[in-house]
Write a protein that holds these residues in place. Structure first.
Motif, PDB file in Angstrom:
ATOM      1  N   ILE A  77       0.869  -1.176   0.000  1.00  0.00           N
ATOM      2  CA  ILE A  77       0.000   0.000   0.000  1.00  0.00           C
ATOM      3  C   ILE A  77       0.904   1.223   0.000  1.00  0.00           C
ATOM      4  CG2 ILE A  77      -1.873   1.243   1.145  1.00  0.00           C
ATOM      5  CD1 ILE A  77      -2.708  -1.363   2.471  1.00  0.00           C
ATOM      6  N   THR A  78       0.705   2.090  -0.976  1.00  0.00           N
ATOM      7  CA  THR A  78       1.589   3.245  -1.113  1.00  0.00           C
ATOM      8  C   THR A  78       1.293   4.299  -0.052  1.00  0.00           C
ATOM      9  OG1 THR A  78       0.130   4.566  -2.521  1.00  0.00           O
ATOM     10  CG2 THR A  78       1.524   2.913  -3.613  1.00  0.00           C
ATOM     11  N   GLU A  79       2.158   5.303  -0.033  1.00  0.00           N
ATOM     12  CA  GLU A  79       1.900   6.487   0.789  1.00  0.00           C
ATOM     13  C   GLU A  79       0.553   7.097   0.409  1.00  0.00           C
ATOM     14  OE1 GLU A  79       4.217   9.974   0.117  1.00  0.00           O
ATOM     15  OE2 GLU A  79       4.060   9.881  -2.056  1.00  0.00           O
ATOM     16  N   CYS A  80       0.017   7.924   1.285  1.00  0.00           N
ATOM     17  CA  CYS A  80      -1.247   8.587   0.974  1.00  0.00           C
ATOM     18  C   CYS A  80      -1.040   9.541  -0.207  1.00  0.00           C
ATOM     19  CB  CYS A  80      -1.803   9.325   2.189  1.00  0.00           C
ATOM     20  SG  CYS A  80      -0.622  10.337   3.096  1.00  0.00           S
ATOM     21  N   ALA A  81      -1.861   9.376  -1.218  1.00  0.00           N
ATOM     22  CA  ALA A  81      -1.794  10.209  -2.414  1.00  0.00           C
ATOM     23  C   ALA A  81      -2.904  11.257  -2.348  1.00  0.00           C
ATOM     24  CB  ALA A  81      -1.946   9.351  -3.665  1.00  0.00           C
ATOM     25  N   CYS A  82      -2.613  12.435  -2.848  1.00  0.00           N
ATOM     26  CA  CYS A  82      -3.532  13.574  -2.733  1.00  0.00           C
ATOM     27  C   CYS A  82      -4.689  13.465  -3.715  1.00  0.00           C
ATOM     28  CB  CYS A  82      -2.793  14.879  -2.996  1.00  0.00           C
ATOM     29  SG  CYS A  82      -1.309  15.111  -2.014  1.00  0.00           S
ATOM     30  N   VAL A  83      -5.900  13.704  -3.231  1.00  0.00           N
ATOM     31  CA  VAL A  83      -7.045  13.809  -4.138  1.00  0.00           C
ATOM     32  C   VAL A  83      -7.252  15.257  -4.568  1.00  0.00           C
ATOM     33  CG1 VAL A  83      -8.183  11.780  -3.164  1.00  0.00           C
ATOM     34  CG2 VAL A  83      -8.740  14.063  -2.259  1.00  0.00           C
ATOM     35  N   GLN A 129       4.783  14.477  -2.818  1.00  0.00           N
ATOM     36  CA  GLN A 129       3.767  13.501  -2.473  1.00  0.00           C
ATOM     37  C   GLN A 129       3.008  13.105  -3.736  1.00  0.00           C
ATOM     38  OE1 GLN A 129       1.187  14.996   0.588  1.00  0.00           O
ATOM     39  NE2 GLN A 129       0.520  12.972   1.202  1.00  0.00           N
ATOM     40  N   MET A 130       2.705  11.840  -3.871  1.00  0.00           N
ATOM     41  CA  MET A 130       1.971  11.370  -5.035  1.00  0.00           C
ATOM     42  C   MET A 130       0.569  11.979  -5.064  1.00  0.00           C
ATOM     43  SD  MET A 130       3.177   7.375  -4.841  1.00  0.00           S
ATOM     44  CE  MET A 130       1.656   6.806  -5.544  1.00  0.00           C
ATOM     45  N   SER A 131       0.025  12.085  -6.290  1.00  0.00           N
ATOM     46  CA  SER A 131      -1.312  12.646  -6.454  1.00  0.00           C
ATOM     47  C   SER A 131      -2.118  11.794  -7.426  1.00  0.00           C
ATOM     48  CB  SER A 131      -1.233  14.086  -6.962  1.00  0.00           C
ATOM     49  OG  SER A 131      -2.534  14.630  -7.138  1.00  0.00           O
ATOM     50  N   VAL A 132      -3.453  11.901  -7.313  1.00  0.00           N
ATOM     51  CA  VAL A 132      -4.350  11.155  -8.207  1.00  0.00           C
ATOM     52  C   VAL A 132      -5.446  12.067  -8.760  1.00  0.00           C
ATOM     53  CG1 VAL A 132      -3.953   8.938  -7.057  1.00  0.00           C
ATOM     54  CG2 VAL A 132      -5.810  10.413  -6.253  1.00  0.00           C
ATOM     55  N   ASP A 133      -5.241  13.388  -8.694  1.00  0.00           N
ATOM     56  CA  ASP A 133      -6.343  14.294  -9.024  1.00  0.00           C
ATOM     57  C   ASP A 133      -6.374  14.752 -10.480  1.00  0.00           C
ATOM     58  OD1 ASP A 133      -4.325  16.172  -9.121  1.00  0.00           O
ATOM     59  OD2 ASP A 133      -5.258  17.575  -7.725  1.00  0.00           O
ATOM     60  N   ASP A 134      -5.587  14.101 -11.353  1.00  0.00           N
ATOM     61  CA  ASP A 134      -5.572  14.481 -12.756  1.00  0.00           C
ATOM     62  C   ASP A 134      -5.162  13.260 -13.580  1.00  0.00           C
ATOM     63  OD1 ASP A 134      -4.184  15.656 -15.319  1.00  0.00           O
ATOM     64  OD2 ASP A 134      -5.306  17.331 -14.460  1.00  0.00           O
ATOM     65  N   ASP A 135      -5.653  13.190 -14.811  1.00  0.00           N
ATOM     66  CA  ASP A 135      -5.323  12.055 -15.671  1.00  0.00           C
ATOM     67  C   ASP A 135      -3.828  11.968 -15.970  1.00  0.00           C
ATOM     68  OD1 ASP A 135      -7.977  11.416 -15.733  1.00  0.00           O
ATOM     69  OD2 ASP A 135      -8.341  12.054 -17.802  1.00  0.00           O
ATOM     70  N   LYS A 136      -3.116  13.079 -15.818  1.00  0.00           N
ATOM     71  CA  LYS A 136      -1.675  13.055 -16.124  1.00  0.00           C
ATOM     72  C   LYS A 136      -0.902  12.127 -15.186  1.00  0.00           C
ATOM     73  CE  LYS A 136      -0.319  17.053 -13.269  1.00  0.00           C
ATOM     74  NZ  LYS A 136       0.207  18.438 -13.292  1.00  0.00           N
ATOM     75  N   TYR A 137      -1.519  11.763 -14.062  1.00  0.00           N
ATOM     76  CA  TYR A 137      -0.836  10.886 -13.107  1.00  0.00           C
ATOM     77  C   TYR A 137      -0.970   9.407 -13.451  1.00  0.00           C
ATOM     78  CZ  TYR A 137      -0.692  15.161 -10.350  1.00  0.00           C
ATOM     79  OH  TYR A 137      -0.469  16.449  -9.933  1.00  0.00           O
ATOM     80  N   ILE A 138      -1.877   9.070 -14.378  1.00  0.00           N
ATOM     81  CA  ILE A 138      -2.162   7.667 -14.666  1.00  0.00           C
ATOM     82  C   ILE A 138      -0.946   6.916 -15.205  1.00  0.00           C
ATOM     83  CG2 ILE A 138      -3.561   6.104 -16.081  1.00  0.00           C
ATOM     84  CD1 ILE A 138      -5.867   8.105 -15.801  1.00  0.00           C
ATOM     85  N   PRO A 139      -0.186   7.457 -16.163  1.00  0.00           N
ATOM     86  CA  PRO A 139       0.965   6.690 -16.683  1.00  0.00           C
ATOM     87  C   PRO A 139       1.973   6.294 -15.608  1.00  0.00           C
ATOM     88  CG  PRO A 139       0.437   8.503 -18.160  1.00  0.00           C
ATOM     89  CD  PRO A 139      -0.393   8.711 -16.933  1.00  0.00           C
ATOM     90  N   GLY A 140       2.295   7.226 -14.707  1.00  0.00           N
ATOM     91  CA  GLY A 140       3.243   6.904 -13.642  1.00  0.00           C
ATOM     92  C   GLY A 140       2.694   5.863 -12.688  1.00  0.00           C
ATOM     93  N   LEU A 141       1.410   5.970 -12.361  1.00  0.00           N
ATOM     94  CA  LEU A 141       0.773   4.983 -11.482  1.00  0.00           C
ATOM     95  C   LEU A 141       0.770   3.609 -12.137  1.00  0.00           C
ATOM     96  CD1 LEU A 141      -2.156   7.251 -10.303  1.00  0.00           C
ATOM     97  CD2 LEU A 141      -0.374   6.331  -8.806  1.00  0.00           C
ATOM     98  N   ALA A 175     -10.076   7.378  -7.336  1.00  0.00           N
ATOM     99  CA  ALA A 175     -10.181   5.917  -7.353  1.00  0.00           C
ATOM    100  C   ALA A 175     -10.359   5.397  -8.778  1.00  0.00           C
ATOM    101  CB  ALA A 175     -11.342   5.470  -6.477  1.00  0.00           C
ATOM    102  N   LYS A 176     -11.150   6.116  -9.575  1.00  0.00           N
ATOM    103  CA  LYS A 176     -11.372   5.710 -10.967  1.00  0.00           C
ATOM    104  C   LYS A 176     -10.056   5.709 -11.748  1.00  0.00           C
ATOM    105  CE  LYS A 176     -14.253   6.820 -14.995  1.00  0.00           C
ATOM    106  NZ  LYS A 176     -15.248   7.777 -15.556  1.00  0.00           N
ATOM    107  N   ARG A 177      -9.205   6.702 -11.493  1.00  0.00           N
ATOM    108  CA  ARG A 177      -7.894   6.758 -12.167  1.00  0.00           C
ATOM    109  C   ARG A 177      -7.005   5.594 -11.733  1.00  0.00           C
ATOM    110  NH1 ARG A 177      -8.792  12.384 -10.879  1.00  0.00           N
ATOM    111  NH2 ARG A 177      -9.400  13.441 -12.824  1.00  0.00           N
TER     112      ARG A 177
END
Length: 490
Positions: free
Chosen positions: A56-62, A73-85, A154-156
Motif C-alpha cells: 500500500i503506497t503512501e497517501c496520495a492527494c485527491v 507527495q503522489m497525487s491522483v487528481d488528474d489524468d496526467k498521473y495515470i501513466p506513472g501509477l 479511485a477511478k484513475r
C-alpha cells in the motif's frame, strides 16, 4: 514454516499471495508535481521483490493544489498521473505482489501556507493541537466536491491497473475528522449522530462503487480508537466500541477490507510508536473488529518478528499483518522469514528517525531515511545488485565495532574487501549496548544482533579487546583505514 503467514487470502476480488501487508507510509520521494518518481518505483518494487503480499503506497492527494501533506507527495487528481501509477503497478506486479494506493486529504492537519490557502478544510472549525493551523468548516458544496475528488481519484487508480484503493480515514485526516465527535461538531446532515458522521465516507464509497464497479476492492483505513486519554481528554473522540460500530457499518456498505489503526496527530505516539511500545500492544483493536465482521481485517501493532506475526494470525486477532516501518527497515523481511533466515532480518527498532526526517524534509537538505537501512528511499541509487564488487580481497582496517564500524565492515565484505575490525571493548555494539539497557529500550539491541550475525555470515574477522597500534595497522598493509571510534553526545 509460518504456514498461516504465507497462505493466500482474498480481499474482495483481489487475491493476495500471503498475509503480509506493507501499510502506507509517507516517503517524500515523489516528483514535485505529484507524479510517481523513479525513486518511488524502486522503493515499492523493492518491497514487492522482498515478498510483501500487498503493498500500500503512501497517501496520495485527491486535491494536490490544496490538500498536500508535504511538497513531494503522489497525487491522483488528474489524468496526467495515470501513466506513472501504471508504471508503479507494473513494477509491483512483476514480483507477484498486489498494490493498493491510499488516497486522502489532510484537512485540519495540513499546513495552510504550503497549500496556498488561508485555512484548511475540515469537518468543523477545530484547530489541531499539533500543527496549529487555521481551519474552516466545509460547506455542503465543498463536501460534495471533495467526495467527487476521492471518487475520480479511485477511478484513475483502476484505469492505471492498481489492484485496490484504500481510503485514509485514520490518524485524524479529513475523512477521520468527519467520523470523530472530537473534530466533527456540525449540526447539519454531516454531523451529530453516528449516521450523519458516516455520511461523507458513505458518499465516497457509493461513488466509487458507481464509477469502478462492485468488483473493485475498497479498503478503508481508520482509527478504531483515538486514545484521547494520551492527550488528557479521555472523554473525547472515538473509543474502541465506536470503532467496532464503524467496522460493522462499513461492512454493510460493502467495503472489502478494514485496515485498523489508532490515534490522531494529538495522540501521535499511538499511531507512530516510539521504542517504548511493546510488540502487539494495540492488537485489541483489530481483534475486536475481527470478532464483529466477516470481511478481512489488517492489523498493525509494532509487529516486527515473523514468529509473533504467525502467532497473531493463529490466534485470529486479524487476517493480515500490517506494518510500514518493518519493511522500510528491511524490504526483504518476508523472503527471509519464508526461508527461515530470521537472524538476517534487520528489525525496525522504533527509533522514529524516519518520522523525524519526513516531518523536516520540506525544510531540510537531509532526505527522509531510515537510521538502520541507508538504502531506504535511495533504492534507485543504492541497491545490492548494482553494488560494486571491486574489493579483490584487499584488506581494510576498521577501528571500532559499534554500529558504524560494523556497517562499514558489512558493506566492505559485500564488495569483496577483507575487512578486519578492531574493538577495544570485550564485545561489539559500542554505545548501542548501553542504549538498549534501560526498560523498554530492548529493541535498540536488535541492531547489534543483526550486525553481528551479518559479520559472522560474511566471515569478517573481529578482534575484540584490541586497540591497535600504528605498527599493528601497518602490518596489515591495509588498502584503507576506517575510523569508527564512537559518536559524541549531542
Amino acid at each position: 514454516m509460518y504456514k498461516k503467514l504465507f497462505s493466500a487470502k482474498k480481499i474482495g476480488s483481489m487475491e493476495v499471495p500471503n498475509r503480509i501487508v506493507m501499510t502506507a507510509m509517507g516517503n517524500h520521494i515523489a516528483n514535485e508535481d505529484g507524479t510517481v518518481s523513479e525513486a518511488d518505483i524502486a522503493f515499492y518494487g523493492a518491497r514487492a521483490k522482498g515478498g510483501v503480499g500487498l503493498v500500500i503506497t503512501e497517501c496520495a492527494c485527491v486535491d494536490f493544489a490544496t490538500g498536500k501533506g508535504n511538497l513531494r507527495q503522489m497525487s491522483v487528481d488528474d489524468d496526467k498521473y495515470i501513466p506513472g501509477l501504471k508504471q508503479l503497478a507494473d513494477e509491483v506486479h512483476k514480483y507477484g505482489s498486489c498494490i493498493a494506493v491510499q488516497i486522502y486529504h489532510p484537512g485540519r492537519q495540513g499546513i495552510a501556507e504550503m497549500n496556498g490557502v488561508e485555512s484548511m478544510k475540515s469537518a468543523s472549525q477545530t484547530e489541531c493541537q499539533c500543527v496549529h493551523q487555521p481551519t474552516h468548516e466545509m460547506t455542503t458544496d465543498e463536501i460534495k466536491e471533495m467526495a467527487g475528488f476521492f471518487i475520480s481519484g479511485a477511478k484513475r487508480l483502476k484505469e492505471a491497473g492498481v489492484d485496490a484503493v484504500e481510503l485514509h480515514g485514520a490518524h485524524g485526516y479529513l475523512i477521520g475528522q468527519f467520523l470523530s465527535p472530537y473534530t466533527n461538531l456540525r449540526t447539519d446532515e454531516y454531523g451529530g449522530n453516528f449516521e450523519n458522521r458516516m455520511r461523507f465516507l458513505d458518499e465516497i464509497i457509493d461513488g466509487i462503487r458507481k464509477e469502478c464497479g462492485d468488483d473493485y476492492p475498497i479498503i478503508v483505513r481508520y482509527s478504531v480508537d483515538e486514545h484521547m486519554d494520551y492527550a488528557g481528554h479521555p472523554e473525547c473522540g472515538l473509543h474502541l466500541q465506536d470503532g467496532v460500530e464503524i467496522a460493522k457499518h462499513l461492512e454493510a456498505k460493502g467495503v472489502d477490507a478494514l485496515d485498523v489503526s489508532a490515534g490522531i496527530y494529538e495522540t501521535m505516539n499511538v499511531a507512530w510508536e516510539p521504542v517504548g511500545f511493546d510488540q502487539g500492544w494495540k492488537m485489541e483493536g483489530p481483534q475486536a473488529v475481527k470478532k464483529a465482521v466477516q470481511i478481512p481485517v489488517i492489523g498493525a501493532s509494532v509487529i516486527r518478528e515473523p514468529q509473533y506475526a504467525e502467532q497473531v494470525l493463529e490466534e485470529e486477532k486479524c487476517d493480515f499483518i500490517g506494518s510500514a516501518r518493518t519493511f522500510f527497515a528491511d524490504p526483504d523481511w518476508a523472503v527471509k522469514a519464508r526461508e527461515g533466515r530470521e537472524k538476517e532480518i534487520r528489525k525496525c527498532i522504533s527509533c522514529l528517525y524516519c518520522m523525524e526526517t519526513l516531518m523536516a524534509a520540506d525544510l531540510s537538505p537531509v532526505p527522509m531515511g531510515c537510521a538502520i537501512n541507508f538504502q531506504g528511499c535511495r533504492e534507485s541509487q543504492y541497491n545490492d545488485d548494482t553494488l560494486k564488487k571491486d574489493g579483490n580481497g584487499r584488506t581494510v582496517a576498521v577501528i571500532g565495532a559499534g554500529p558504524a564500524g560494523m556497517e562499514a565492515a558489512r558493506v566492505l565484505a559485500m564488495r569483496g574487501f577483507n575487512p578486519v575490525v578492531f574493538e577495544k571493548q570485550e564485545q561489539a555494539g559500542g554505545q548501542i549496548v548501553l542504549a538498549s539497557k534501560p526498560p523498554k529500550k530492548e529493541k535498540t539491541g536488535w541492531l547489534v544482533e543483526y550486525q553481528k550475525h551479518q559479520l559472522e555470515k560474511l566471515g569478517v574477522e573481529v578482534r575484540l579487546n584490541t586497540a591497535p597500534t600504528m605498527e599493528e595497522l601497518k602490518a596489515l598493509e591495509p588498502y584503507a583505514v576506517f575510523v569508527s571510534q564512537g559518536s559524541k553526545p549531542i
